[in-house]
Structures are given as C-alpha cells and as structure tokens.
Motif scaffolding. Structure first.
Motif, mmCIF file in Angstrom:
data_model
loop_
_atom_site.group_PDB
_atom_site.id
_atom_site.type_symbol
_atom_site.label_atom_id
_atom_site.label_comp_id
_atom_site.label_asym_id
_atom_site.label_seq_id
_atom_site.Cartn_x
_atom_site.Cartn_y
_atom_site.Cartn_z
ATOM 1 N N GLY A 112 0.852 -1.208 -0.001
ATOM 2 C CA GLY A 112 -0.118 -0.067 0.121
ATOM 3 C C GLY A 112 0.750 1.151 -0.059
ATOM 4 O O GLY A 112 0.167 2.212 -0.143
ATOM 5 N N LYS A 113 1.918 1.218 0.292
ATOM 6 C CA LYS A 113 3.095 2.205 0.309
ATOM 7 C C LYS A 113 2.711 2.932 -1.265
ATOM 8 O O LYS A 113 2.942 2.245 -2.413
ATOM 9 C CB LYS A 113 4.703 2.051 0.453
ATOM 10 C CG LYS A 113 5.293 3.171 0.949
ATOM 11 C CD LYS A 113 6.394 2.585 1.648
ATOM 12 C CE LYS A 113 7.069 3.784 2.271
ATOM 13 N NZ LYS A 113 7.584 3.461 3.823
ATOM 14 N N ARG A 114 2.731 4.304 -1.233
ATOM 15 C CA ARG A 114 2.775 5.034 -2.480
ATOM 16 C C ARG A 114 3.853 6.037 -2.556
ATOM 17 O O ARG A 114 4.378 6.446 -1.618
ATOM 18 C CB ARG A 114 1.494 6.002 -2.446
ATOM 19 C CG ARG A 114 0.171 5.041 -2.821
ATOM 20 C CD ARG A 114 -0.886 5.915 -2.616
ATOM 21 N NE ARG A 114 -2.138 5.132 -3.232
ATOM 22 C CZ ARG A 114 -2.928 5.281 -4.348
ATOM 23 N NH1 ARG A 114 -2.053 6.286 -5.137
ATOM 24 N NH2 ARG A 114 -3.707 4.634 -4.563
ATOM 25 N N CYS A 115 4.378 6.466 -3.812
ATOM 26 C CA CYS A 115 5.361 7.120 -4.029
ATOM 27 C C CYS A 115 5.280 7.869 -5.377
ATOM 28 O O CYS A 115 4.750 7.173 -6.343
ATOM 29 C CB CYS A 115 6.640 6.287 -4.119
ATOM 30 S SG CYS A 115 8.167 7.186 -3.297
ATOM 31 N N ASP A 116 6.137 9.083 -5.783
ATOM 32 C CA ASP A 116 6.013 9.412 -7.068
ATOM 33 C C ASP A 116 6.968 9.233 -7.738
ATOM 34 O O ASP A 116 7.359 9.607 -8.961
ATOM 35 C CB ASP A 116 5.741 11.031 -7.190
ATOM 36 C CG ASP A 116 4.498 11.548 -6.545
ATOM 37 O OD1 ASP A 116 3.603 10.544 -6.684
ATOM 38 O OD2 ASP A 116 4.533 12.588 -5.985
ATOM 39 N N THR A 117 8.250 8.667 -6.874
ATOM 40 C CA THR A 117 9.323 7.993 -7.680
ATOM 41 C C THR A 117 9.260 6.549 -7.575
ATOM 42 O O THR A 117 8.965 6.069 -6.523
ATOM 43 C CB THR A 117 10.706 8.838 -6.953
ATOM 44 O OG1 THR A 117 10.719 10.046 -6.811
ATOM 45 C CG2 THR A 117 12.177 8.226 -7.615
ATOM 46 N N LEU A 118 10.014 5.889 -8.584
ATOM 47 C CA LEU A 118 9.814 4.498 -8.555
ATOM 48 C C LEU A 118 11.175 3.931 -7.936
ATOM 49 O O LEU A 118 12.339 3.778 -8.593
ATOM 50 C CB LEU A 118 9.707 3.941 -9.886
ATOM 51 C CG LEU A 118 9.581 2.283 -10.127
ATOM 52 C CD1 LEU A 118 8.565 1.640 -9.207
ATOM 53 C CD2 LEU A 118 9.636 2.101 -11.517
#
Ligand code: CUA
Length: 218
Positions: A112-118
């Motif tokens: 469920g962790k989200r991020c704008d950088t992969l």
C-alpha cells in the motif's frame, strides 16, 4: 545469489536486434543502389539501342523471394526473443502498480506504500502493472529500452530487471495533452537492504539516496 539470469540483459538484446536490422538494411541498400547504377549504364540508349524483352526468370524470382523472407523472419525472431524477456513475468518478481495520469506517474507497492518516484531493489525482477487513470500514456524507461502504453481500461505487464544501482529516467511517450513533455519521473535502484528498510518502514519519507554512490545514466 544471482536472481537475474544473465540472458535478461534486455537493453543489450534490443541494441543487438537494432544493429542487426541496420546492418542488413545497409547491405541491401548498397546492393540495390549498385545494381541500379550498373543497369543504368548497361542498358542506356547508346549501348542498348533496342529494348530487350525479358519474359522472366524463375530461379531469380525464387532467389529474391526466399532471401528477404528469411531475413525478415530472422529479424522477427530476434525481436520476439527480446520482447518475451520483458513480457514473461518470473515467479520471484516484485509487483508494483504504475499509475499514469495527466501529467505525472505514481507508484504503489503491494503493502500500500505510494510514491512519485519508482524505488526498486537491485537484483530483483520488477513486475510493473501499468494502468492509466485518464487518457493513454506510455511508461518508458530509455536506459532499459522498455516501453509500455498505459491504457485506461486494462492493466499491462512489463518486467524490469534492475541490475545496476543508479538513477534512471522515466518518461511518457504518448502525446497526452498540454504537459506531456513535463510528464516524467525517475526510477532509483537501491541496494536491496536499503529498499527493504524503506518499504517496511511506516514513515512516509522517501529513502535517502547517496547519489555519489550510484551511477547516473541518461
Ligand atoms: Cu502522458 Cu504523455
């Protein structure tokens, strides 16, 4: 332990196919142009005042049908082999959801962790589950020679094998509106211990990346 099979150096495979096609094209181009120039001289008006009627030549017809067919099939086979590398999801792949929208990418991990950088760990195949939240975009990793359109109504798979630490460009390559050119982010390959610590932490902060330790490509 080596998780990534050697044969999966996809960028190298794509470059090899490209080189093969370019070399074939250059050879054929030279042959065609040389033949054209030769016939222009051989059959010009002075040397050949009366037009010769040539009804046909079966061996020649077979020759120039079979050779290009074999060449085209060889090009297809080489491309297909490289294509399968990134379309076949290995069992140990780590799934990451890739969302494209006007005009940014975002990523969601299985916990469920989200991020704008992969952020990805080095040495583990990544199964990108690519989807668009609005119009058609394209998820492109130039350094990896990998690209997949992000479609609004279905999820597409693309496997990435991060073999080296580093920072890699991620760009959109489908014209998707006003800020298409600004739709880009980074893929950062971390040592797997750093990645595991980050992904399992409850903190929303992004992992600390010591850029001096990694190689920047593109
Ligand atoms: Cu999204 Cu171009």
């Amino acid at each position: 332990m080596r998780l990534l099979p050697y044969a999966l150096n996809h960028a190298q495979a794509v470059d090899d196919v490209m080189r093969f096609i370019v070399i074939c094209s250059l050879i054929l181009f030279t042959i065609v142009i040389a033949a054209m120039v030769f016939f222009v001289f051989k059959y010009n008006h002075k040397r050949n005042p009366r037009a010769t009627s040539i009804p046909g030549n079966v061996p020649l017809e077979i020759f120039w049908t079979v050779i290009p067919t074999v060449l085209v099939l060889a090009m297809f086979y080489a491309g297909w082999e490289a294509y399968l590398q990134i379309r076949t999801v290995p069992k140990n792949a780590m799934p990451v959801k890739v969302f494209a929208r006007q005009w940014s990418f975002s990523f969601e991990y299985m916990n469920g962790k989200r991020c704008d950088t992969l952020y990805v760990p080095k040495g583990r195949p990544i199964d990108c589950l690519i989807k668009s939240l609005d119009v058609i975009h394209s998820f492109y990793l130039p350094a990896f020679r990998e690209k997949q359109d992000a479609l609004p109504d279905r999820v597409r798979h693309m496997v990435v094998y991060p073999e080296h630490l580093g920072v890699f460009d991620v760009v959109c390559t489908q014209y998707c509106g006003l800020d298409h050119a600004l739709m880009k982010t980074k893929m950062i390959v971390l040592p797997d211990t750093t990645f595991d610590r980050w992904i399992n932490s409850s903190s929303t902060a992004e992992p600390k990346v010591a850029l001096g330790d990694s190689t920047t490509y593109f």
